[in-house]
Design a protein around this motif. Structure first.
Motif, PDB file in Angstrom:
ATOM      1  N   LEU A  65      17.497   3.252   9.045  1.00  0.00           N
ATOM      2  CA  LEU A  65      16.211   3.599   8.440  1.00  0.00           C
ATOM      3  C   LEU A  65      16.325   4.856   7.583  1.00  0.00           C
ATOM      4  O   LEU A  65      15.800   4.915   6.471  1.00  0.00           O
ATOM      5  N   VAL A  66      17.009   5.856   8.123  1.00  0.00           N
ATOM      6  CA  VAL A  66      17.155   7.119   7.386  1.00  0.00           C
ATOM      7  C   VAL A  66      17.884   6.879   6.063  1.00  0.00           C
ATOM      8  O   VAL A  66      17.499   7.413   5.019  1.00  0.00           O
ATOM      9  N   ALA A  67      18.925   6.057   6.100  1.00  0.00           N
ATOM     10  CA  ALA A  67      19.688   5.776   4.881  1.00  0.00           C
ATOM     11  C   ALA A  67      18.851   5.025   3.848  1.00  0.00           C
ATOM     12  O   ALA A  67      19.045   5.199   2.636  1.00  0.00           O
ATOM     13  N   ALA A  68      17.923   4.200   4.316  1.00  0.00           N
ATOM     14  CA  ALA A  68      17.124   3.373   3.399  1.00  0.00           C
ATOM     15  C   ALA A  68      15.947   4.126   2.789  1.00  0.00           C
ATOM     16  O   ALA A  68      15.428   3.736   1.743  1.00  0.00           O
ATOM     17  N   VAL A  69      15.513   5.212   3.433  1.00  0.00           N
ATOM     18  CA  VAL A  69      14.380   5.983   2.928  1.00  0.00           C
ATOM     19  C   VAL A  69      14.830   6.835   1.748  1.00  0.00           C
ATOM     20  O   VAL A  69      15.893   7.442   1.767  1.00  0.00           O
ATOM     21  N   SER A  70      14.009   6.883   0.710  1.00  0.00           N
ATOM     22  CA  SER A  70      14.317   7.712  -0.451  1.00  0.00           C
ATOM     23  C   SER A  70      13.041   8.342  -0.976  1.00  0.00           C
ATOM     24  O   SER A  70      11.940   8.088  -0.468  1.00  0.00           O
ATOM     25  N   SER A  71      13.186   9.147  -2.015  1.00  0.00           N
ATOM     26  CA  SER A  71      12.022   9.800  -2.609  1.00  0.00           C
ATOM     27  C   SER A  71      11.061   8.785  -3.214  1.00  0.00           C
ATOM     28  O   SER A  71       9.897   9.110  -3.479  1.00  0.00           O
ATOM     29  N   HIS A  72      11.513   7.566  -3.433  1.00  0.00           N
ATOM     30  CA  HIS A  72      10.670   6.525  -4.033  1.00  0.00           C
ATOM     31  C   HIS A  72       9.954   5.682  -2.973  1.00  0.00           C
ATOM     32  O   HIS A  72       9.145   4.810  -3.312  1.00  0.00           O
ATOM     33  N   SER A  73      10.239   5.932  -1.696  1.00  0.00           N
ATOM     34  CA  SER A  73       9.746   5.061  -0.629  1.00  0.00           C
ATOM     35  C   SER A  73       8.222   5.021  -0.557  1.00  0.00           C
ATOM     36  O   SER A  73       7.634   3.961  -0.318  1.00  0.00           O
ATOM     37  N   ILE A  74       7.575   6.163  -0.726  1.00  0.00           N
ATOM     38  CA  ILE A  74       6.113   6.168  -0.627  1.00  0.00           C
ATOM     39  C   ILE A  74       5.492   5.428  -1.804  1.00  0.00           C
ATOM     40  O   ILE A  74       4.497   4.714  -1.641  1.00  0.00           O
ATOM     41  N   ARG A  75       6.065   5.561  -2.988  1.00  0.00           N
ATOM     42  CA  ARG A  75       5.531   4.829  -4.144  1.00  0.00           C
ATOM     43  C   ARG A  75       5.632   3.329  -3.920  1.00  0.00           C
ATOM     44  O   ARG A  75       4.717   2.582  -4.274  1.00  0.00           O
ATOM     45  N   VAL A  76       6.735   2.870  -3.333  1.00  0.00           N
ATOM     46  CA  VAL A  76       6.859   1.454  -3.001  1.00  0.00           C
ATOM     47  C   VAL A  76       5.828   1.069  -1.944  1.00  0.00           C
ATOM     48  O   VAL A  76       5.178   0.012  -2.029  1.00  0.00           O
ATOM     49  N   GLY A  77       5.644   1.925  -0.940  1.00  0.00           N
ATOM     50  CA  GLY A  77       4.665   1.652   0.108  1.00  0.00           C
ATOM     51  C   GLY A  77       3.250   1.590  -0.414  1.00  0.00           C
ATOM     52  O   GLY A  77       2.435   0.764   0.033  1.00  0.00           O
ATOM     53  N   VAL A  78       2.925   2.453  -1.369  1.00  0.00           N
ATOM     54  CA  VAL A  78       1.599   2.425  -1.995  1.00  0.00           C
ATOM     55  C   VAL A  78       1.354   1.079  -2.667  1.00  0.00           C
ATOM     56  O   VAL A  78       0.275   0.485  -2.536  1.00  0.00           O
ATOM     57  N   ALA A  79       2.368   0.591  -3.387  1.00  0.00           N
ATOM     58  CA  ALA A  79       2.231  -0.710  -4.050  1.00  0.00           C
ATOM     59  C   ALA A  79       2.000  -1.812  -3.024  1.00  0.00           C
ATOM     60  O   ALA A  79       1.121  -2.673  -3.195  1.00  0.00           O
ATOM     61  N   GLN A  80       2.768  -1.798  -1.934  1.00  0.00           N
ATOM     62  CA  GLN A  80       2.623  -2.845  -0.924  1.00  0.00           C
ATOM     63  C   GLN A  80       1.267  -2.778  -0.231  1.00  0.00           C
ATOM     64  O   GLN A  80       0.657  -3.819   0.045  1.00  0.00           O
ATOM     65  N   ASP A  81       0.782  -1.583   0.062  1.00  0.00           N
ATOM     66  CA  ASP A  81      -0.531  -1.467   0.692  1.00  0.00           C
ATOM     67  C   ASP A  81      -1.637  -1.964  -0.225  1.00  0.00           C
ATOM     68  O   ASP A  81      -2.610  -2.591   0.226  1.00  0.00           O
ATOM     69  N   ASN A  82      -1.529  -1.695  -1.514  1.00  0.00           N
ATOM     70  CA  ASN A  82      -2.526  -2.172  -2.459  1.00  0.00           C
ATOM     71  C   ASN A  82      -2.493  -3.691  -2.592  1.00  0.00           C
ATOM     72  O   ASN A  82      -3.541  -4.334  -2.692  1.00  0.00           O
ATOM     73  N   VAL A  83      -1.280  -4.254  -2.587  1.00  0.00           N
ATOM     74  CA  VAL A  83      -1.155  -5.716  -2.625  1.00  0.00           C
ATOM     75  C   VAL A  83      -1.769  -6.313  -1.358  1.00  0.00           C
ATOM     76  O   VAL A  83      -2.507  -7.298  -1.413  1.00  0.00           O
ATOM     77  N   ALA A  84      -1.474  -5.708  -0.205  1.00  0.00           N
ATOM     78  CA  ALA A  84      -2.011  -6.207   1.061  1.00  0.00           C
ATOM     79  C   ALA A  84      -3.526  -6.112   1.108  1.00  0.00           C
ATOM     80  O   ALA A  84      -4.198  -6.933   1.733  1.00  0.00           O
ATOM     81  N   ALA A  85      -4.083  -5.086   0.424  1.00  0.00           N
ATOM     82  CA  ALA A  85      -5.532  -4.910   0.412  1.00  0.00           C
ATOM     83  C   ALA A  85      -6.227  -5.823  -0.583  1.00  0.00           C
ATOM     84  O   ALA A  85      -7.452  -5.867  -0.640  1.00  0.00           O
ATOM     85  N   GLY A  86      -5.443  -6.565  -1.369  1.00  0.00           N
ATOM     86  CA  GLY A  86      -6.023  -7.498  -2.329  1.00  0.00           C
ATOM     87  C   GLY A  86      -6.507  -6.857  -3.614  1.00  0.00           C
ATOM     88  O   GLY A  86      -7.312  -7.444  -4.343  1.00  0.00           O
ATOM     89  N   GLU A  87      -6.013  -5.662  -3.919  1.00  0.00           N
ATOM     90  CA  GLU A  87      -6.418  -5.003  -5.155  1.00  0.00           C
ATOM     91  C   GLU A  87      -5.869  -5.767  -6.361  1.00  0.00           C
ATOM     92  O   GLU A  87      -4.772  -6.330  -6.322  1.00  0.00           O
ATOM     93  N   ALA A  88      -6.639  -5.774  -7.440  1.00  0.00           N
ATOM     94  CA  ALA A  88      -6.223  -6.464  -8.658  1.00  0.00           C
ATOM     95  C   ALA A  88      -5.032  -5.752  -9.289  1.00  0.00           C
ATOM     96  O   ALA A  88      -4.909  -4.532  -9.211  1.00  0.00           O
ATOM     97  N   MET A  89      -4.165  -6.535  -9.922  1.00  0.00           N
ATOM     98  CA  MET A  89      -2.971  -5.974 -10.542  1.00  0.00           C
ATOM     99  C   MET A  89      -3.319  -4.903 -11.564  1.00  0.00           C
ATOM    100  O   MET A  89      -2.685  -3.845 -11.622  1.00  0.00           O
ATOM    101  N   THR A  90      -4.329  -5.150 -12.386  1.00  0.00           N
ATOM    102  CA  THR A  90      -4.698  -4.169 -13.412  1.00  0.00           C
ATOM    103  C   THR A  90      -5.168  -2.862 -12.786  1.00  0.00           C
ATOM    104  O   THR A  90      -4.871  -1.778 -13.300  1.00  0.00           O
ATOM    105  N   ALA A  91      -5.886  -2.954 -11.670  1.00  0.00           N
ATOM    106  CA  ALA A  91      -6.365  -1.746 -10.996  1.00  0.00           C
ATOM    107  C   ALA A  91      -5.208  -0.951 -10.407  1.00  0.00           C
ATOM    108  O   ALA A  91      -5.179   0.283 -10.475  1.00  0.00           O
ATOM    109  N   ILE A  92      -4.231  -1.644  -9.828  1.00  0.00           N
ATOM    110  CA  ILE A  92      -3.058  -0.968  -9.255  1.00  0.00           C
ATOM    111  C   ILE A  92      -2.264  -0.272 -10.356  1.00  0.00           C
ATOM    112  O   ILE A  92      -1.862   0.892 -10.217  1.00  0.00           O
ATOM    113  N   MET A  93      -2.045  -0.965 -11.465  1.00  0.00           N
ATOM    114  CA  MET A  93      -1.269  -0.390 -12.554  1.00  0.00           C
ATOM    115  C   MET A  93      -1.962   0.825 -13.146  1.00  0.00           C
ATOM    116  O   MET A  93      -1.314   1.826 -13.471  1.00  0.00           O
TER     117      MET A  93
END
Length: 380
Positions: A316-344
């Protein structure tokens, strides 16, 4: 906007001159003795590049120059055949001692920067021609083009429902793992700002106290982003800061007596780990990944990640990077059903394919195959 002192302006100007001279030297060294180099043209070209682009350019030329030395060639003598051999070595097709295999995207970036260096001094570009194009295409077939994705740090972890309790590696558990001192105040504010804004590491460390506005009557605030990876001309953008995040920012600022300048700074400690002082300069971008990894270990030590052993912790430690939260934000927004244009729009993505790639693994777990498997398992 942030207020900048004349001293900092002078320092930045001096650094810019040094950087330009470094690039001029790196480019002109590959010109033959009788080639007249237009140094002004090089300077103008470099001023159009972002700092990260300049760093990559200089770094890539070091790798190429080493390859030419290995090949017993003067830089001005490099040919498409030289470049083709370079590609094969980097792709692992030809095994060369001391050469590490690179990703296809990295090799392609090398070729772009090498080509620029030769074209800027007006001599034949060794990266140009069908031989190089075909060799790069062959390398992509060998290496594949899918880039490795950072391990997502979602707010509650890998949960099917956003209202479910937090599980495993997630921001909720990293927040609980933060220390109860000045370093913990800094780390807590950093995690929350990173999640609210989806900022990249350079954007996080670039936040100035003067860039933050609020709290408003609801307790929320905003942070102004001047320049970023996708906004090099500085048109600017604003990101939302939740009331919880604003409280964390104010707590960190009050505890650290940060009234002006960089928001996120280094917290210096004694040998026993206790806090000694707070630095004046902004955190280095590389520090963001280190902080996330350190908090992952702390969360594991507190038993917040579940019953996992040291091997899984290290993975897990090796896989975590400075970009991990940005990826997580995208996944949470997708899971919440937010529109693509709103996420972008909210997180400043230019290409919807990036968001779709970040959400691909999440979609696989909630798609038709997953639903059918759950029904068949239940029926059994």
């Amino acid at each position: 906007m942030a207020r900048v002192s004349m001293v900092s302006v002078h320092n930045r100007a001096a650094k810019a001159i040094r950087t330009l001279d470094d690039v001029v030297d790196a480019v002109t060294v590959r010109a033959a003795g009788d080639v007249l180099v237009d140094r002004d043209l090089i300077r103008v070209a470099v001023r159009a590049w972002a700092p990260n682009t300049i760093r990559a350019f200089l770094s890539d030329l070091v790798i190429w120059d080493d390859w030419c030395r290995r090949s017993a060639l003067q830089l001005s003598e490099a040919t498409p055949e030289t470049t083709a051999a370079f590609i094969r070595a980097l792709a692992g097709v030809d095994v060369v001692a001391g050469i590490e295999v690179r990703a296809a995207a990295t090799i392609a970036r090398y070729l772009v920067n090498i080509g620029w260096a030769y074209r800027m001094v007006g001599i034949a570009d060794p990266t140009n021609g069908p031989l190089v194009s075909l060799e790069l295409k062959a390398a992509r077939r060998v290496l594949g083009t899918r880039q490795r994705q950072a391990r997502a740090l979602r707010f509650k972890g890998d949960v099917a429902e956003l209202d479910a309790p937090a599980a495993g590696l997630c921001i909720t558990h990293l927040l609980k793992a933060c220390r109860r001192d000045l370093m913990g105040d800094r780390d807590r504010a950093l995690l929350l700002v990173a999640y609210d804004t989806g900022f990249r590491r350079s954007e996080l460390v670039g936040i100035d106290v003067a860039d933050i506005e609020g709290p408003d009557v609801s307790g929320a605030g905003t942070v102004e982003l001047g320049r970023s990876k996708t906004d090099q001309v500085g048109e600017g953008a604003f990101a939302y800061l939740s009331p919880v995040t604003m409280r964390a920012i104010l707590r960190w600022r009050d505890a650290g007596h940060i009234d002006a300048g960089a928001l996120f700074r280094r917290v210096e400690t004694h040998f026993d780990g206790s806090v000694r002082t707070i630095g004046r300069e902004a955190l280095h971008p590389n520090s963001i990944s280190f902080i996330y990894k350190r908090l992952t270990v702390a969360a594991w030590e507190k038993g917040l990640l579940g019953p996992i052993g040291e091997a899984e912790r290290d993975r897990l430690v090796a896989a975590v990077s400075s970009h991990s939260i940005r990826v997580g934000v995208a996944q949470d927004n997708v899971a919440a059903g937010e529109a693509m244009t709103a996420i972008m729009q909210a997180y400043r993505w230019r290409d919807p394919r990036t968001v779709m790639r970040y959400g691909a693994r999440l979609a696989a777990k909630s798609g038709a195959a997953a639903r059918m498997a759950a029904r068949m398992t239940g029926a059994g």
